[in-house]
Scaffold this motif. Structure first.
Motif, short mmCIF file in Angstrom:
data_model
loop_
_atom_site.label_atom_id
_atom_site.label_comp_id
_atom_site.label_asym_id
_atom_site.label_seq_id
_atom_site.Cartn_x
_atom_site.Cartn_y
_atom_site.Cartn_z
N ASP A 238 0.81 -1.21 0.00
CA ASP A 238 0.00 0.00 0.00
C ASP A 238 0.85 1.26 0.00
N GLY A 239 2.17 1.11 0.09
CA GLY A 239 3.06 2.27 0.01
C GLY A 239 3.31 2.97 1.32
N ALA A 240 2.78 2.45 2.43
CA ALA A 240 2.94 3.10 3.74
C ALA A 240 4.00 2.39 4.56
N VAL A 241 4.83 3.19 5.22
CA VAL A 241 5.79 2.68 6.20
C VAL A 241 5.30 3.14 7.57
N ARG A 242 5.05 2.18 8.46
CA ARG A 242 4.51 2.52 9.78
C ARG A 242 5.45 1.97 10.86
N VAL A 243 5.61 2.79 11.90
CA VAL A 243 6.40 2.39 13.07
C VAL A 243 5.46 2.34 14.25
N TRP A 244 5.42 1.19 14.93
CA TRP A 244 4.47 1.01 16.02
C TRP A 244 5.13 0.25 17.16
N VAL B 243 5.48 6.36 1.02
CA VAL B 243 6.54 6.36 0.02
C VAL B 243 5.99 6.25 -1.39
N GLY B 244 4.95 5.47 -1.58
CA GLY B 244 4.37 5.25 -2.90
C GLY B 244 4.01 3.79 -3.06
N GLU B 245 2.98 3.51 -3.82
CA GLU B 245 2.50 2.15 -3.98
C GLU B 245 3.58 1.26 -4.58
#
Length: 642
Positions: free
Chosen positions: A290-296, A322-324
């Motif tokens: 999906d192009g998302a970088v997530r930190v959790w 970042v982009g798909e």
């Protein structure tokens, strides 16, 4: 008279000290006192205080501007002294600041200024005439005021002024957490009450309907029980059954499944392609198609807590789009993590995460600041980022690049079904970047065929880099020297090496390939194969299998095309000199032979059965993180017997 002189000097120094709390006061001290009064000693002392208190704390990019500012102030002093015909003051300034001015501006810049006292009319000399004009002096004063204002604003706050700030912030956060916990407890109680009322109301309706139809009390009771079960199943559906080995099978192999938690931070149905624990395990960075970088962050609950609503406290710290299908690899900066942990900050607030994209660029993302602090591009002829690693010492960044994606899905000519078997491997390139300057310094020699390196791994001190290559070989490089140390055929011809890892004791190398075999080699004796295990049933064959090593070195976690991941424990082979003879080679050797499959065990992890695309092992605990094709991240806690 001696006391009066000392008191006057003390008052003068105290006035200079007070002036250093504001930029306009410093400018007034320099251009209103030192320069007009030709106080060379005072000017030198003020410039020294500026360098020590402010200029030394600035970023290195400010160094040219500060040097130019000091040079302009010195020239203005010289011009003022020439106009006043005070050659002795010029000599005092050159004696105090001459060496530093030469070092900052160079001999060619200042040798003619040292001759100013001996020039009869320097104001008429074409070389010095522009500096004797009033507009030049006004420009120096204005520029200095603006620069000092910017410098004072950019300088960090003194530590004494921050006294108690961290404690107050901790107390505020603790109060906020307590309030949220009370609110969560109230919501849970409200949920239980609503479920109980719904069940009671449904049961009452069923009982009334049964009585109207003339049913006896026994039937009514049975109907009530059935209605209770039906309502409960509707409100709180049970988890789907896991098509995995039973817990007895895990215990038989010395492995016990304890619990599993699912996290969904990406678009449903879009694969999670990368998931990595932070160096201390406090955070997780994940990326998907999906192009998302997530930190959790993840905080585990107690094993005896059966309330699903109090399961895992998951908090998204930061997100970056970042982009798909643009994210190629993720890598935490281990050095920044160490600085966070050893400093005043809490690493749970974030660190530096490197994001390798499929347009040949690398981005440095400060998670705590939620900002991209650096962005640079590599060789554009190798745009696809296959893997990205940061050395433990924090000095190097290694980027594996290829001319195209080597794992692109192809249409099978025989069955018409898609398969992840790679087509002919594209050309590969391994770049070494300087983590400080964020620039590429060299590229490692992969040989004439230049096979793609599917995965990289640094050893414990960052001096050696291992590459799992598409030609089935594992290559070891000396990063500092930029040369190939050794290589050997890790998998039979026609199969690629897809993943590699160093053991924590730096004496072994683990690898896996498309042939479905996990192998362990000794670094002390490259021809010594220590163990192997066949993982084809749990991971699949002709697929990209990635591995993550247990910190104790007893097992590896693997991606799987048929399950939520797998755990394998190779069985240590006997010290047989002929067990793997001819399959390893030195730099100039010729690889021969195949890879024997022996012993050990491999089990699938429980869960929904969605294929795992990426996997990582917690740095300090027996917990495996897997990113799946259904968009979920599965965290499985294990217990391994000694």
């Amino acid at each position: 008279r001696g006391c009066s002189g000392a008191l006057a000097a003390f008052d003068a120094e105290r006035g200079e000290g007070r002036a250093f709390d504001r930029a306009d006061r410093v400018a007034e001290l320099i251009f209103g006192r030192h320069v007009p009064r030709l106080d060379a000693v005072g000017l030198s002392r003020t410039l020294g205080l500026l360098r020590d208190r402010y200029f030394s704390r600035l970023d290195a990019s400010f160094a040219p501007a500060t040097a130019e500012l000091e040079t302009s102030i010195a020239r203005l002093f010289v011009v003022t002294a020439v106009k006043a015909r005070r050659k002795d003051k010029i000599a005092e300034l050159f004696e105090a600041e001459g060496e530093r001015l030469v070092a900052a501006g160079g001999d060619n810049e200042w040798h003619r200024w040292f001759a100013v006292p001996y020039v009869k009319r320097p104001g008429s000399d074409p070389k010095f005439a522009p500096y004797f004009e009033d507009k030049w002096a006004d420009a120096v004063v204005a520029s200095a005021r603006n620069f000092l204002s910017t410098t004072f604003a950019a300088a960090p706050e003194p530590a004494m002024l921050k006294f108690g700030a961290a404690r107050r912030e901790r107390n505020r956060l603790a109060e906020r957490v307590a309030a949220l916990e009370r609110e969560l407890a109230g919501m849970r109680e409200q949920k239980r009450s609503l479920v109980s009322k719904s069940v009671s109301a449904s049961a009452s309706k069923r009982v009334d309907a049964s009585r109207k139809e003339g049913k006896n009390a026994k039937n009514v009771s049975a109907s009530s029980v059935a209605s209770d079960e039906s309502a409960s199943a509707y409100e709180l559906p049970p988890p789907p059954p896991a098509s995995v080995p039973s817990r007895d099978a895990f215990r038989t192999n010395g492995l016990t499944f304890k619990r599993q938690d699912a996290f969904s931070f990406h678009a449903p149905g879009r694969p999670v392609t990368h998931a990595r624990f932070a160096p201390n395990g406090a955070l997780v960075a994940s990326a998907g198609d999906d192009g998302a970088v997530r930190v959790w962050s993840v905080a585990e609950r107690d094993d005896d807590d059966d309330d699903d609503s109090s399961g895992v406290d998951d908090v998204v710290i930061a997100s970056l789009h970042v982009g798909e299908r643009a994210v190629g690899a993720l890598a935490w900066d281990v050095a920044s993590a160490s600085r966070k942990e050893n400093g005043n900050g809490d690493f749970s607030a974030g660190g530096v995460l490197y994001v390798g994209t499929r347009d040949a660029s690398i981005r440095a993302w400060d998670v705590g600041e939620r900002a991209v602090v650096a962005d640079a591009a590599g060789d554009e002829s190798f745009p696809h980022c296959e893997d990205l690693r940061c050395s433990p010492c924090g000095r190097w960044i290694a980027r594996s690049a290829a001319t195209r994606d080597p794992w692109a899905m192809l249409e099978s000519k025989t069955s018409g079904e898609k398969t992840s078997k790679p087509r002919r491997s594209p050309l590969g390139r391994v770049e070494v970047w300087d983590a400080v300057t964020f620039a590429q310094t060299s590229s490692l020699p992969l040989g004439p065929a230049a096979p793609c390196a599917h995965e990289l791994a640094f050893n414990h001190n960052g001096k050696m880099l291992a590459c799992a290559c598409a030609d089935g070989e594992i290559r070891l490089f000396d990063v500092n020297a930029g040369r190939l140390v050794a290589k050997w055929r890790a998998h039979p011809k026609g199969h690629a090496a897809t993943s590699v890892a160093f053991s924590n004791d730096n004496e072994r190398v683990f690898g896996v390939g498309t042939d479905g075999v996990v192998a362990e080699w000794s670094l002390r004796r490259l021809r010594g194969l220590l163990s192997t295990v066949d993982v084809r049933e749990t991971c699949g064959v002709d697929t990209r299998t990635r591995l993550a090593l247990d910190p104790s070195g007893r097992a590896v976690a693997l991606t799987s095309a048929v399950a939520n991941g797998a755990v394998a424990a190779p069985e240590r082979m006997r010290n047989d000199e002929n067990a793997f003879s001819g399959t390893n080679e030195e730099v100039d050797g010729t690889p021969t032979g195949g890879l024997p499959r022996r012993g050990g065990f491999s089990v699938s992890l429980p869960g929904s059965g969605a294929a795992a695309r990426c996997v990582d092992w917690h740095p300090t605990k027996s917990a495996v993180l897997a990113g799946c094709v259904d968009g979920a991240c599965m965290l499985t806690t294990l217990e391994m017997s000694s």
